[in-house]
Design an enzyme around this catalytic site. Sequence first.
Site, PDB file in Angstrom:
ATOM      1  N   LEU A 101       0.871  -1.172   0.000  1.00 13.06           N
ATOM      2  CA  LEU A 101       0.000   0.000   0.000  1.00 13.06           C
ATOM      3  C   LEU A 101       0.905   1.218   0.000  1.00 13.06           C
ATOM      4  O   LEU A 101       1.916   1.246   0.708  1.00 13.06           O
ATOM      5  CB  LEU A 101      -0.890   0.020   1.256  1.00 13.06           C
ATOM      6  CG  LEU A 101      -1.962  -1.070   1.375  1.00 13.06           C
ATOM      7  CD1 LEU A 101      -2.733  -0.912   2.678  1.00 13.06           C
ATOM      8  CD2 LEU A 101      -2.921  -1.039   0.193  1.00 13.06           C
ATOM      9  N   ASP A 102       0.554   2.226  -0.802  1.00  7.08           N
ATOM     10  CA  ASP A 102       1.362   3.438  -0.874  1.00  7.08           C
ATOM     11  C   ASP A 102       1.511   4.069   0.502  1.00  7.08           C
ATOM     12  O   ASP A 102       0.673   3.851   1.391  1.00  7.08           O
ATOM     13  CB  ASP A 102       0.723   4.455  -1.822  1.00  7.08           C
ATOM     14  CG  ASP A 102       0.670   3.949  -3.256  1.00  7.08           C
ATOM     15  OD1 ASP A 102       1.437   3.027  -3.582  1.00  7.08           O
ATOM     16  OD2 ASP A 102      -0.157   4.470  -4.022  1.00  7.08           O
ATOM     17  N   ILE A 103       2.528   4.881   0.681  1.00  9.88           N
ATOM     18  CA  ILE A 103       2.800   5.495   1.977  1.00  9.88           C
ATOM     19  C   ILE A 103       1.626   6.339   2.462  1.00  9.88           C
ATOM     20  O   ILE A 103       1.390   6.451   3.669  1.00  9.88           O
ATOM     21  CB  ILE A 103       4.098   6.333   1.920  1.00  9.88           C
ATOM     22  CG1 ILE A 103       4.535   6.738   3.327  1.00  9.88           C
ATOM     23  CG2 ILE A 103       3.931   7.540   0.999  1.00  9.88           C
ATOM     24  CD1 ILE A 103       5.923   7.341   3.381  1.00  9.88           C
ATOM     25  N   HIS A 183       0.516   2.023  -8.169  1.00  5.68           N
ATOM     26  CA  HIS A 183      -0.389   3.175  -8.064  1.00  5.68           C
ATOM     27  C   HIS A 183      -1.643   2.999  -8.930  1.00  5.68           C
ATOM     28  O   HIS A 183      -2.146   3.959  -9.511  1.00  5.68           O
ATOM     29  CB  HIS A 183       0.328   4.464  -8.495  1.00  5.68           C
ATOM     30  CG  HIS A 183       1.462   4.867  -7.607  1.00  5.68           C
ATOM     31  ND1 HIS A 183       1.453   4.698  -6.242  1.00  5.68           N
ATOM     32  CD2 HIS A 183       2.665   5.444  -7.902  1.00  5.68           C
ATOM     33  CE1 HIS A 183       2.585   5.144  -5.731  1.00  5.68           C
ATOM     34  NE2 HIS A 183       3.346   5.586  -6.713  1.00  5.68           N
TER      35      HIS A 183
END
Length: 234
Positions: A101-103, A183
């Site tokens: 999961l993205d930051i 993304h």
Amino acid sequence: MRLDKFLAHAQIGTRKEVKQIIRKKRVCVNGVVCSKDDTHIDETQDIITIDGEEVYYEQYVYIMLNKPQGVISATQDTQHETVLDCIDVLLPKGCFPVGRLDIDTEGLLLITNDGKLSHQLLSPKHHIDKRYYVEVAKSLSKEMIHTLENGSIVLDEKVIQESNVEQINDKSCYLTIKEGRFHQIKRMMHAVGNDVVYLKRVQMGTLVLDETLSCGDWRWLSNEEIQQLKAYTG
């Protein structure tokens, strides 16, 4: 294996709680009281009890984390807190987050040392559904939703698989995808002329984020959740 590590793996409590239990002389190794948390044991042979009840060791661990923003989906990093830093028990070697999961993305993340299950969840050929709660900058038009759902968006020179949109209001929805490209949801929204302002994963396969977990909190998966995941992935 150290005694405190064994008890943490067995889901007896947090690192601090386990040490307190040992120091209160509630733990026996092969019938002998042990008050030193750094005592080394053979987890396959020795009999460990707490207050007279035997403790069983599980080879694999399965943890549900509600990942907060600002934490990266990695096992170690010199600049940022990692998802493993959120887990306040001694984990066995080889634990890792299943997928990324993205930051700035929150929500459901599975942490385990079960490589087979991880491969099955992440393999493109299994088409595991991943459901996200999404808030966007602009109102979602019918045309946007149609394009998001019908699999006509091209990312990395490949057409994405069909997705499903459950609209909540003009600027929020649940979006279910079957892939996990870099993304992906942000790029999908950008492709239809919109931008993601908040993103949270709420489900992966049969595993649903526990709503009682605040951001940064975690719990062990139940046996039922583990078996459902394994059955779902075949």
